[in-house]
Scaffold this motif. Sequence first.
Motif, mmCIF file in Angstrom:
data_model
loop_
_atom_site.group_PDB
_atom_site.id
_atom_site.type_symbol
_atom_site.label_atom_id
_atom_site.label_comp_id
_atom_site.label_asym_id
_atom_site.label_seq_id
_atom_site.Cartn_x
_atom_site.Cartn_y
_atom_site.Cartn_z
ATOM 1 N N MET A 20 0.793 -1.220 0.000
ATOM 2 C CA MET A 20 0.000 0.000 0.000
ATOM 3 C C MET A 20 0.836 1.286 0.000
ATOM 4 O O MET A 20 0.297 2.362 0.209
ATOM 5 C CB MET A 20 -0.927 0.019 1.227
ATOM 6 C CG MET A 20 -1.882 -1.110 1.287
ATOM 7 S SD MET A 20 -3.072 -0.940 -0.020
ATOM 8 C CE MET A 20 -4.044 -2.376 0.184
ATOM 9 N N GLU A 21 2.126 1.172 -0.211
ATOM 10 C CA GLU A 21 2.979 2.367 -0.168
ATOM 11 C C GLU A 21 2.520 3.439 -1.160
ATOM 12 O O GLU A 21 2.590 4.631 -0.873
ATOM 13 C CB GLU A 21 4.434 1.982 -0.461
ATOM 14 C CG GLU A 21 5.113 1.307 0.681
ATOM 15 C CD GLU A 21 6.541 0.922 0.331
ATOM 16 O OE1 GLU A 21 7.008 1.162 -0.799
ATOM 17 O OE2 GLU A 21 7.196 0.372 1.229
ATOM 18 N N ASP A 22 2.089 3.035 -2.307
ATOM 19 C CA ASP A 22 1.712 3.990 -3.345
ATOM 20 C C ASP A 22 0.239 4.383 -3.283
ATOM 21 O O ASP A 22 -0.206 5.177 -4.112
ATOM 22 C CB ASP A 22 2.027 3.397 -4.730
ATOM 23 C CG ASP A 22 3.512 3.116 -4.870
ATOM 24 O OD1 ASP A 22 4.304 3.812 -4.207
ATOM 25 O OD2 ASP A 22 3.867 2.187 -5.611
ATOM 26 N N PRO A 29 -3.357 6.014 -1.651
ATOM 27 C CA PRO A 29 -3.663 7.272 -0.953
ATOM 28 C C PRO A 29 -3.576 7.112 0.573
ATOM 29 O O PRO A 29 -3.703 6.009 1.116
ATOM 30 C CB PRO A 29 -5.098 7.580 -1.367
ATOM 31 C CG PRO A 29 -5.388 6.723 -2.543
ATOM 32 C CD PRO A 29 -4.448 5.579 -2.509
ATOM 33 N N ALA A 30 -3.398 8.211 1.254
ATOM 34 C CA ALA A 30 -3.232 8.215 2.710
ATOM 35 C C ALA A 30 -4.435 7.601 3.423
ATOM 36 O O ALA A 30 -4.287 6.954 4.461
ATOM 37 C CB ALA A 30 -3.004 9.635 3.214
ATOM 38 N N GLY A 31 -5.640 7.796 2.900
ATOM 39 C CA GLY A 31 -6.835 7.256 3.524
ATOM 40 C C GLY A 31 -6.778 5.744 3.626
ATOM 41 O O GLY A 31 -7.161 5.164 4.646
ATOM 42 N N ILE A 32 -6.277 5.081 2.599
ATOM 43 C CA ILE A 32 -6.167 3.619 2.618
ATOM 44 C C ILE A 32 -5.058 3.199 3.582
ATOM 45 O O ILE A 32 -5.206 2.233 4.333
ATOM 46 C CB ILE A 32 -5.928 3.069 1.195
ATOM 47 C CG1 ILE A 32 -7.180 3.318 0.360
ATOM 48 C CG2 ILE A 32 -5.581 1.590 1.237
ATOM 49 C CD1 ILE A 32 -7.079 2.887 -1.071
ATOM 50 N N ARG A 33 -3.951 3.954 3.567
ATOM 51 C CA ARG A 33 -2.863 3.647 4.507
ATOM 52 C C ARG A 33 -3.334 3.839 5.952
ATOM 53 O O ARG A 33 -2.924 3.114 6.848
ATOM 54 C CB ARG A 33 -1.640 4.494 4.213
ATOM 55 C CG ARG A 33 -0.941 4.079 2.920
ATOM 56 C CD ARG A 33 0.442 4.678 2.794
ATOM 57 N NE ARG A 33 0.475 6.115 3.040
ATOM 58 C CZ ARG A 33 0.489 7.054 2.089
ATOM 59 N NH1 ARG A 33 0.479 6.701 0.827
ATOM 60 N NH2 ARG A 33 0.526 8.326 2.405
ATOM 61 N N ASN A 34 -4.223 4.791 6.159
ATOM 62 C CA ASN A 34 -4.771 5.015 7.510
ATOM 63 C C ASN A 34 -5.608 3.815 7.965
ATOM 64 O O ASN A 34 -5.689 3.535 9.160
ATOM 65 C CB ASN A 34 -5.605 6.289 7.561
ATOM 66 C CG ASN A 34 -4.740 7.535 7.520
ATOM 67 O OD1 ASN A 34 -3.539 7.461 7.768
ATOM 68 N ND2 ASN A 34 -5.341 8.650 7.203
ATOM 69 N N LEU A 35 -6.239 3.129 7.032
ATOM 70 C CA LEU A 35 -6.997 1.920 7.396
ATOM 71 C C LEU A 35 -6.070 0.851 7.972
ATOM 72 O O LEU A 35 -6.431 0.128 8.897
ATOM 73 C CB LEU A 35 -7.751 1.372 6.185
ATOM 74 C CG LEU A 35 -8.953 2.195 5.720
ATOM 75 C CD1 LEU A 35 -9.517 1.599 4.438
ATOM 76 C CD2 LEU A 35 -10.010 2.242 6.799
ATOM 77 N N ILE A 36 -4.883 0.761 7.413
ATOM 78 C CA ILE A 36 -3.897 -0.203 7.933
ATOM 79 C C ILE A 36 -3.491 0.199 9.350
ATOM 80 O O ILE A 36 -3.388 -0.642 10.248
ATOM 81 C CB ILE A 36 -2.673 -0.288 6.997
ATOM 82 C CG1 ILE A 36 -3.107 -0.871 5.653
ATOM 83 C CG2 ILE A 36 -1.565 -1.127 7.634
ATOM 84 C CD1 ILE A 36 -2.035 -0.838 4.596
ATOM 85 N N ASP A 37 -3.268 1.498 9.559
ATOM 86 C CA ASP A 37 -2.924 1.971 10.903
ATOM 87 C C ASP A 37 -4.060 1.684 11.887
ATOM 88 O O ASP A 37 -3.827 1.326 13.045
ATOM 89 C CB ASP A 37 -2.622 3.479 10.885
ATOM 90 C CG ASP A 37 -1.334 3.791 10.120
ATOM 91 O OD1 ASP A 37 -0.501 2.871 9.972
ATOM 92 O OD2 ASP A 37 -1.184 4.946 9.678
ATOM 93 N N LEU A 38 -5.294 1.846 11.409
ATOM 94 C CA LEU A 38 -6.451 1.556 12.248
ATOM 95 C C LEU A 38 -6.496 0.070 12.615
ATOM 96 O O LEU A 38 -6.770 -0.290 13.762
ATOM 97 C CB LEU A 38 -7.745 1.969 11.538
ATOM 98 C CG LEU A 38 -9.039 1.718 12.305
ATOM 99 C CD1 LEU A 38 -9.068 2.524 13.598
ATOM 100 C CD2 LEU A 38 -10.247 2.062 11.445
ATOM 101 N N GLN A 39 -6.197 -0.796 11.642
ATOM 102 C CA GLN A 39 -6.166 -2.234 11.920
ATOM 103 C C GLN A 39 -5.082 -2.554 12.955
ATOM 104 O O GLN A 39 -5.279 -3.366 13.851
ATOM 105 C CB GLN A 39 -5.914 -3.032 10.632
ATOM 106 C CG GLN A 39 -7.080 -3.047 9.678
ATOM 107 C CD GLN A 39 -8.293 -3.709 10.308
ATOM 108 O OE1 GLN A 39 -8.198 -4.753 10.933
ATOM 109 N NE2 GLN A 39 -9.441 -3.066 10.153
ATOM 110 N N GLU A 40 -3.947 -1.899 12.832
ATOM 111 C CA GLU A 40 -2.867 -2.110 13.793
ATOM 112 C C GLU A 40 -3.300 -1.660 15.192
ATOM 113 O O GLU A 40 -3.085 -2.356 16.176
ATOM 114 C CB GLU A 40 -1.609 -1.351 13.369
ATOM 115 C CG GLU A 40 -0.452 -1.552 14.325
ATOM 116 C CD GLU A 40 0.799 -0.817 13.873
ATOM 117 O OE1 GLU A 40 1.886 -1.335 14.181
ATOM 118 O OE2 GLU A 40 0.686 0.247 13.241
#
Length: 173
Positions: A127-129, A131-142
């Motif tokens: 997910m590096e490339d 958008p930030a919103g999708i990367r934030n979902l990963i942070d939320l899962q963490e």
Amino acid sequence: MKANKNMLTALRKQANWTQSDLAGYLGVHRSLVSLTELGERTLPTEALIKATKLQQYLDSEKDPEPDEKTTALLARMEAEAAEELARLRKDADYELQKLKRELAEAEKLHEEALQTLKRLPLLRSYMEDEPAGIRNLIDLQEYKALKKLRIHPPKKLVQLRVRIRELEEGMKG
């Protein structure tokens, strides 16, 4: 020696004690009680005095046959005790089942959290490339996975297992 042998064996049986029980009361080693019962040794004077006092106590405690009223009272008390024991067993069984469910749920959540945390680095790399919103979902899962681990840490799982084992052992006895 023969008198000691017979007296000590009879005393121990009358008290319904093991050799270790009697030895502890007399303040001697169990092997001395055994050897005395076999007629190979004698007890020290202090132990003989204690044994005599125990014999006197046991002889004074012999109860006559209970009358009907006493027998009925004892029967009622035994029935009440049996009912209380059944209630306590039922309560303990309920508590045991509740703890087992709680443990199963805690283990499930703990395992899910660990699996999520194991997958996160791979997801982040994919997910590096994005958008930030999708990367934030990963942070939320963490965050959610770490929260589950804080709620159900390994120490809590061990405590639940120990409590379950204690209850199971208590119910056997």
